[in-house]
Design a protein around this motif. Sequence first.
Motif, PDB file in Angstrom:
ATOM      1  N   GLU A 117       0.795  -1.107  -0.067  1.00 21.62           N
ATOM      2  CA  GLU A 117       0.049  -0.033   0.053  1.00 21.62           C
ATOM      3  C   GLU A 117       0.879   1.371   0.219  1.00 21.62           C
ATOM      4  N   SER A 118       2.220   1.199   0.059  1.00 19.47           N
ATOM      5  CA  SER A 118       3.027   2.305   0.087  1.00 19.47           C
ATOM      6  C   SER A 118       3.063   3.328   1.414  1.00 19.47           C
ATOM      7  N   THR A 119       2.895   2.326   2.349  1.00 17.26           N
ATOM      8  CA  THR A 119       2.562   3.295   3.572  1.00 17.26           C
ATOM      9  C   THR A 119       3.667   3.103   4.649  1.00 17.26           C
ATOM     10  N   VAL A 120       4.470   2.058   4.449  1.00 20.67           N
ATOM     11  CA  VAL A 120       5.597   1.601   5.344  1.00 20.67           C
ATOM     12  C   VAL A 120       6.781   1.659   4.461  1.00 20.67           C
ATOM     13  N   TYR A 121       7.810   2.638   4.834  1.00 19.80           N
ATOM     14  CA  TYR A 121       9.188   2.684   4.152  1.00 19.80           C
ATOM     15  C   TYR A 121      10.259   2.447   5.038  1.00 19.80           C
ATOM     16  N   LYS A 122      11.152   1.409   4.622  1.00 17.76           N
ATOM     17  CA  LYS A 122      12.026   1.200   5.465  1.00 17.76           C
ATOM     18  C   LYS A 122      13.625   1.558   4.854  1.00 17.76           C
ATOM     19  N   CYS A 123      14.545   2.061   5.609  1.00 20.92           N
ATOM     20  CA  CYS A 123      15.755   2.300   5.200  1.00 20.92           C
ATOM     21  C   CYS A 123      17.232   1.877   5.747  1.00 20.92           C
ATOM     22  N   THR A 124      17.792   1.222   5.317  1.00 24.78           N
ATOM     23  CA  THR A 124      19.121   0.806   6.276  1.00 24.78           C
ATOM     24  C   THR A 124      20.369   1.940   5.980  1.00 24.78           C
ATOM     25  N   LEU A 125      20.926   2.368   6.715  1.00 22.16           N
ATOM     26  CA  LEU A 125      22.146   3.472   6.568  1.00 22.16           C
ATOM     27  C   LEU A 125      23.297   2.756   6.364  1.00 22.16           C
ATOM     28  N   ARG A 126      24.093   3.388   5.614  1.00 25.40           N
ATOM     29  CA  ARG A 126      25.456   3.191   5.523  1.00 25.40           C
ATOM     30  C   ARG A 126      26.146   2.912   6.770  1.00 25.40           C
ATOM     31  N   SER A 127      27.368   2.091   6.629  1.00 28.73           N
ATOM     32  CA  SER A 127      28.117   1.971   8.167  1.00 28.73           C
ATOM     33  C   SER A 127      28.917   3.038   8.075  1.00 28.73           C
ATOM     34  N   GLY A 128      29.312   3.515   9.422  1.00 28.79           N
ATOM     35  CA  GLY A 128      30.339   4.455   9.659  1.00 28.79           C
ATOM     36  C   GLY A 128      30.226   5.826   9.140  1.00 28.79           C
ATOM     37  N   LEU A 129      28.898   6.189   8.987  1.00 36.27           N
ATOM     38  CA  LEU A 129      28.691   7.620   8.585  1.00 36.27           C
ATOM     39  C   LEU A 129      28.955   8.567   9.839  1.00 36.27           C
TER      40      LEU A 129
ATOM     41  N   SER B 206       3.261  16.032   5.396  1.00 36.95           N
ATOM     42  CA  SER B 206       2.200  15.731   6.063  1.00 36.95           C
ATOM     43  C   SER B 206       1.609  14.345   6.232  1.00 36.95           C
ATOM     44  N   SER B 207       2.035  13.449   5.497  1.00 39.31           N
ATOM     45  CA  SER B 207       1.544  12.068   5.377  1.00 39.31           C
ATOM     46  C   SER B 207       2.487  11.395   6.365  1.00 39.31           C
ATOM     47  N   LEU B 208       3.528  11.926   7.168  1.00 40.72           N
ATOM     48  CA  LEU B 208       4.244  11.157   7.971  1.00 40.72           C
ATOM     49  C   LEU B 208       3.555  11.114   9.374  1.00 40.72           C
ATOM     50  N   ASP B 209       3.313   9.686   9.920  1.00 39.51           N
ATOM     51  CA  ASP B 209       2.934   9.397  11.156  1.00 39.51           C
ATOM     52  C   ASP B 209       3.736   9.210  12.179  1.00 39.51           C
ATOM     53  N   LEU B 210       4.488   8.307  11.986  1.00 40.91           N
ATOM     54  CA  LEU B 210       5.564   7.958  13.121  1.00 40.91           C
ATOM     55  C   LEU B 210       6.974   7.314  12.503  1.00 40.91           C
ATOM     56  N   ILE B 211       7.948   7.448  13.045  1.00 35.53           N
ATOM     57  CA  ILE B 211       9.155   6.813  12.863  1.00 35.53           C
ATOM     58  C   ILE B 211       9.852   5.903  13.947  1.00 35.53           C
ATOM     59  N   GLU B 212      10.153   4.806  13.337  1.00 36.30           N
ATOM     60  CA  GLU B 212      10.663   3.737  14.397  1.00 36.30           C
ATOM     61  C   GLU B 212      12.175   3.586  14.065  1.00 36.30           C
ATOM     62  N   THR B 213      13.018   3.234  14.821  1.00 32.35           N
ATOM     63  CA  THR B 213      14.440   3.105  14.953  1.00 32.35           C
ATOM     64  C   THR B 213      14.852   1.784  15.634  1.00 32.35           C
ATOM     65  N   PRO B 214      14.746   0.640  15.091  1.00 29.22           N
ATOM     66  CA  PRO B 214      14.922  -0.566  15.654  1.00 29.22           C
ATOM     67  C   PRO B 214      16.414  -0.806  16.198  1.00 29.22           C
ATOM     68  N   ASP B 215      17.405  -0.228  15.426  1.00 26.56           N
ATOM     69  CA  ASP B 215      18.670  -0.110  15.687  1.00 26.56           C
ATOM     70  C   ASP B 215      19.516   0.952  15.320  1.00 26.56           C
ATOM     71  N   ASP B 216      20.735   1.267  15.380  1.00 25.56           N
ATOM     72  CA  ASP B 216      21.240   2.538  14.893  1.00 25.56           C
ATOM     73  C   ASP B 216      21.359   2.721  13.412  1.00 25.56           C
ATOM     74  N   ARG B 217      20.935   1.500  12.622  1.00 25.73           N
ATOM     75  CA  ARG B 217      21.125   1.827  11.157  1.00 25.73           C
ATOM     76  C   ARG B 217      19.835   1.525  10.644  1.00 25.73           C
ATOM     77  N   THR B 218      18.811   1.389  11.207  1.00 20.48           N
ATOM     78  CA  THR B 218      17.542   1.367  10.594  1.00 20.48           C
ATOM     79  C   THR B 218      16.517   1.952  10.757  1.00 20.48           C
ATOM     80  N   VAL B 219      15.860   2.710   9.850  1.00 21.57           N
ATOM     81  CA  VAL B 219      14.887   3.601  10.092  1.00 21.57           C
ATOM     82  C   VAL B 219      13.563   3.215   9.448  1.00 21.57           C
ATOM     83  N   VAL B 220      12.527   3.046  10.082  1.00 17.67           N
ATOM     84  CA  VAL B 220      11.356   2.672   9.560  1.00 17.67           C
ATOM     85  C   VAL B 220      10.346   3.954   9.646  1.00 17.67           C
ATOM     86  N   PHE B 221       9.793   4.513   8.540  1.00 20.24           N
ATOM     87  CA  PHE B 221       8.543   5.492   8.176  1.00 20.24           C
ATOM     88  C   PHE B 221       7.390   5.035   8.323  1.00 20.24           C
TER      89      PHE B 221
END
Length: 528
Positions: free
Chosen positions: A93-105, A139-154
């Motif tokens: 549904e294009s409502t959950v967007y997950k990113c993994t950060l590069r290491s060592g930023l 405006s469409s952003l509800d909440l952001i989760e950070t399960p660990d230092d390199r993971t972001v879930v919108f």
Amino acid sequence: MRMRNQWLVAPLAAGLAAGLLSGCGTEQGSGGEGEPVTVGMSDEVATTDPASGYDPGSWLLFNNVYQSLLSFPKGGTEPEPEAAEKCGFTDSESTVYKCTLRSGLKFSNGNSLTSKDVKFSFDRTNAIADPDGPSILFSSLDLIETPDDRTVVFHLKVPDATFPSKIASGAGSIVDHREYDGKKLRTDGKAVGSGPYVLESFDAKKEAVFAVNPDYKGTAEVKNSGVTLKLYHGDQKALGSALKGEEVDVAYRGLTADAIADLEAASTADRGGVEVVEGNSAEVQHLVFNVKDPVVGKLGVRKAFAYLLDREALVNKVYRDTASPLYSIVPSQITAHTTPFFDTYGPRPDKAKAQEALRSEGITGKVKLTLWATPARYGPATVPEFEEIAAQLNASGLFDADVKSVELEQYEKDIADGKYGVYVKGWVPDYPDPDNFTQPFFGKDNVLANNYDNKVITDQIIPGTAEEADRGATTNQYDRLQDIVAEELPILPVWQGKQYAVARDGITGLEWCLDASTVFRFWEIEKA
């Protein structure tokens, strides 16, 4: 969306979990061994804080000093990983967007960049909600989760397949949570980012100095050893003199159409050691019709207008071909570009069809019409442009058109009050996706204020395209939208801009700074 103060001179979403954005954004290293470069610009830099700036000068700074999770590659309009290693929607549904950060930023101050900083940056922008800032994009952003230092879930409130393009823009700049207040804007003229450059100094009246960031980890390969950005605050003559006097290597955003056209027409010997570099732009300008106006509220009047508009003559005479005729809502270089206004109304004036359109409304005499403009936002050529359009209408013998100009504050107030029948609106995109050329104009609470409402567009096409992560699959729906607009004529596209930079001999790489993404990439500029 809203209009930004950057008129007259600028897909896209990720796939599903099976096709996460990754691989294309390979790490390049910082480089930075070339000669330093001096760039002159007529725009101002309103702020160094990405929670506030929504103007071209500020976004230029953001794109070079800060990193976003994604970025637009040179010459491209589909975002690729930048601070992120990979990103993608994890649902259909294009409502959950997950990113993994590069290491060592790292930030330029040596602090580590983690998912906590990403969450802080977006939460901060929305919490401050500066009226001059980009929070409207989220405006469409509800909440952001950070399960660990390199993971972001919108998590999004509603489907928004353009979210990747939004976070790839200057609005997605990541700041250090230890250096920025979560509820207040930074006003000391400093910036701490993780992008290709470090902001060494900033004087809003004079210049900004950028040094290469040795700790940068991303896709940019820096081809110079630093950039000085000199600010000319709208003084086009001073910018031209600085280029001629070799005080700057590059002039960007500020030379007049006449100056550019003269340089392009001049021989190599007469150019004085400078070269004009032309690039793509997604900037557009439209005529807007108030569909409840007693005159242009009649479809036949709007169609007669459309049959008589000669865009080619207009851009040649007023803009000396530094713009291109536009026959669509979605400009060229953007997914779903078509030409319904060319197909329906033709490229040249057609008096017979215009007359037929007026007769369908029972009109046999001249149509009296006023075209309203405001040079303060749309540039000094706006009034001459409208005078040329009025002359074209009047030459047909079917209209008695004149032009009036008012200051910006009065202009916006009168539009909101429904006092104008025909007026001008321009648009430089936040991100290069057809959504950014349609939803702001035809969605709910749109920026046009022209009383136009089409339920097929607002209730079907716009929500439907927002759910589609494969942006290429939205083409048919956007084609339908553009056909509807060409038939009902709430607006009439006039021209699409071009981007120009003028450089002294020995400067290369500017072609990669002038594309539809509107990202001016300092790191691509090289000085021999």
